[in-house]
Design a protein around this motif. Sequence first.
Motif, PDB file in Angstrom:
ATOM      1  N   ASP A   5       0.638  17.466   5.221  1.00  0.00           N
ATOM      2  CA  ASP A   5       1.955  17.012   4.477  1.00  0.00           C
ATOM      3  C   ASP A   5       1.711  15.534   4.224  1.00  0.00           C
ATOM      4  O   ASP A   5       1.580  14.726   4.854  1.00  0.00           O
ATOM      5  N   VAL A   6       1.848  15.466   2.858  1.00  0.00           N
ATOM      6  CA  VAL A   6       1.797  14.014   2.238  1.00  0.00           C
ATOM      7  C   VAL A   6       3.154  13.654   1.803  1.00  0.00           C
ATOM      8  O   VAL A   6       3.127  12.415   0.862  1.00  0.00           O
ATOM      9  N   SER A   7       4.199  14.225   2.013  1.00  0.00           N
ATOM     10  CA  SER A   7       5.407  14.065   1.388  1.00  0.00           C
ATOM     11  C   SER A   7       6.098  12.467   2.224  1.00  0.00           C
ATOM     12  O   SER A   7       6.967  12.056   1.649  1.00  0.00           O
ATOM     13  N   GLN A   8       5.302  12.152   3.010  1.00  0.00           N
ATOM     14  CA  GLN A   8       5.769  10.928   3.801  1.00  0.00           C
ATOM     15  C   GLN A   8       5.235   9.775   3.340  1.00  0.00           C
ATOM     16  O   GLN A   8       5.707   8.503   3.603  1.00  0.00           O
ATOM     17  N   ILE A   9       4.333   9.766   2.363  1.00  0.00           N
ATOM     18  CA  ILE A   9       3.509   8.729   1.722  1.00  0.00           C
ATOM     19  C   ILE A   9       4.454   8.085   0.484  1.00  0.00           C
ATOM     20  O   ILE A   9       4.833   9.058  -0.344  1.00  0.00           O
ATOM     21  N   SER A  10       4.841   6.773   0.484  1.00  0.00           N
ATOM     22  CA  SER A  10       5.484   6.255  -0.635  1.00  0.00           C
ATOM     23  C   SER A  10       4.789   6.286  -1.857  1.00  0.00           C
ATOM     24  O   SER A  10       3.503   5.958  -1.915  1.00  0.00           O
ATOM     25  N   ALA A  11       5.418   6.112  -3.191  1.00  0.00           N
ATOM     26  CA  ALA A  11       4.887   5.877  -4.450  1.00  0.00           C
ATOM     27  C   ALA A  11       4.258   4.491  -4.332  1.00  0.00           C
ATOM     28  O   ALA A  11       3.076   4.326  -4.882  1.00  0.00           O
ATOM     29  N   THR A  16      -1.078   1.496  -4.769  1.00  0.00           N
ATOM     30  CA  THR A  16      -1.462   0.333  -3.954  1.00  0.00           C
ATOM     31  C   THR A  16      -2.937   0.963  -3.689  1.00  0.00           C
ATOM     32  O   THR A  16      -4.092   0.192  -3.815  1.00  0.00           O
ATOM     33  N   GLY A  17      -3.014   1.842  -2.987  1.00  0.00           N
ATOM     34  CA  GLY A  17      -4.285   2.490  -2.520  1.00  0.00           C
ATOM     35  C   GLY A  17      -5.160   2.830  -3.782  1.00  0.00           C
ATOM     36  O   GLY A  17      -6.244   2.432  -3.838  1.00  0.00           O
ATOM     37  N   ALA A  18      -4.522   3.535  -4.861  1.00  0.00           N
ATOM     38  CA  ALA A  18      -5.323   3.996  -5.911  1.00  0.00           C
ATOM     39  C   ALA A  18      -5.822   2.702  -6.728  1.00  0.00           C
ATOM     40  O   ALA A  18      -7.149   2.806  -7.205  1.00  0.00           O
ATOM     41  N   ILE A  19      -5.114   1.747  -6.805  1.00  0.00           N
ATOM     42  CA  ILE A  19      -5.633   0.512  -7.558  1.00  0.00           C
ATOM     43  C   ILE A  19      -6.770  -0.173  -6.941  1.00  0.00           C
ATOM     44  O   ILE A  19      -7.707  -0.609  -7.268  1.00  0.00           O
ATOM     45  N   PHE A  20      -6.557  -0.389  -5.436  1.00  0.00           N
ATOM     46  CA  PHE A  20      -7.652  -0.969  -4.671  1.00  0.00           C
ATOM     47  C   PHE A  20      -8.967  -0.168  -4.710  1.00  0.00           C
ATOM     48  O   PHE A  20      -9.955  -0.752  -4.469  1.00  0.00           O
ATOM     49  N   ILE A  21      -8.545   1.173  -4.431  1.00  0.00           N
ATOM     50  CA  ILE A  21      -9.791   2.027  -4.451  1.00  0.00           C
ATOM     51  C   ILE A  21     -10.759   1.761  -5.855  1.00  0.00           C
ATOM     52  O   ILE A  21     -11.907   1.786  -5.885  1.00  0.00           O
ATOM     53  N   LEU A  22     -10.221   1.986  -7.066  1.00  0.00           N
ATOM     54  CA  LEU A  22     -10.580   1.612  -8.277  1.00  0.00           C
ATOM     55  C   LEU A  22     -11.244   0.385  -8.393  1.00  0.00           C
ATOM     56  O   LEU A  22     -12.444  -0.056  -8.796  1.00  0.00           O
ATOM     57  N   LEU A  61      -2.188  -3.942   3.218  1.00  0.00           N
ATOM     58  CA  LEU A  61      -1.906  -2.860   4.120  1.00  0.00           C
ATOM     59  C   LEU A  61      -1.203  -3.218   5.304  1.00  0.00           C
ATOM     60  O   LEU A  61      -0.013  -2.444   5.510  1.00  0.00           O
ATOM     61  N   ASN A  62      -1.683  -4.122   6.050  1.00  0.00           N
ATOM     62  CA  ASN A  62      -1.038  -4.489   7.334  1.00  0.00           C
ATOM     63  C   ASN A  62      -0.020  -5.266   7.016  1.00  0.00           C
ATOM     64  O   ASN A  62       0.930  -5.260   7.970  1.00  0.00           O
ATOM     65  N   THR A  63       0.233  -6.059   6.052  1.00  0.00           N
ATOM     66  CA  THR A  63       1.266  -6.830   5.839  1.00  0.00           C
ATOM     67  C   THR A  63       2.632  -6.168   5.263  1.00  0.00           C
ATOM     68  O   THR A  63       3.721  -6.158   5.637  1.00  0.00           O
ATOM     69  N   TRP A  64       2.486  -5.168   4.326  1.00  0.00           N
ATOM     70  CA  TRP A  64       3.791  -4.471   3.436  1.00  0.00           C
ATOM     71  C   TRP A  64       4.000  -3.156   4.076  1.00  0.00           C
ATOM     72  O   TRP A  64       4.991  -2.676   4.051  1.00  0.00           O
ATOM     73  N   PHE A  65       2.883  -2.295   4.672  1.00  0.00           N
ATOM     74  CA  PHE A  65       2.988  -1.151   4.804  1.00  0.00           C
ATOM     75  C   PHE A  65       2.877  -0.465   6.456  1.00  0.00           C
ATOM     76  O   PHE A  65       3.052   0.348   6.844  1.00  0.00           O
ATOM     77  N   VAL A  66       2.518  -1.466   7.400  1.00  0.00           N
ATOM     78  CA  VAL A  66       2.561  -1.200   8.624  1.00  0.00           C
ATOM     79  C   VAL A  66       3.648  -1.876   9.340  1.00  0.00           C
ATOM     80  O   VAL A  66       4.029  -2.930   9.094  1.00  0.00           O
TER      81      VAL A  66
END
Length: 66
Positions: A5-11, A16-22, A61-66
């Motif tokens: 279930d990925v409905s809990q992941i915010s846009a 952010t994850g997509a940009i940093f992975i690229l 990730l540690n600052t904004w999303f945790v």
Amino acid sequence: MTLVDVSQISAALFITGAIFILLFFGLLSLGVLKMFQLKYRQGWFSFIGAVVSGAAFGIILNTWFV
């Protein structure tokens, strides 16, 4: 196998994850390419950039999303 279930992941987290992975894998592959082209200095700078972007991703990730 079960469904995830990925409905809990915010846009914002997804973008952010997509940009940093690229960014990370782009710099990593550019570093490998430059090493094969025997441009060692540019290759090492690309590897260092990949490590720095990975560290920045961890901090964000540690600052904004945790």
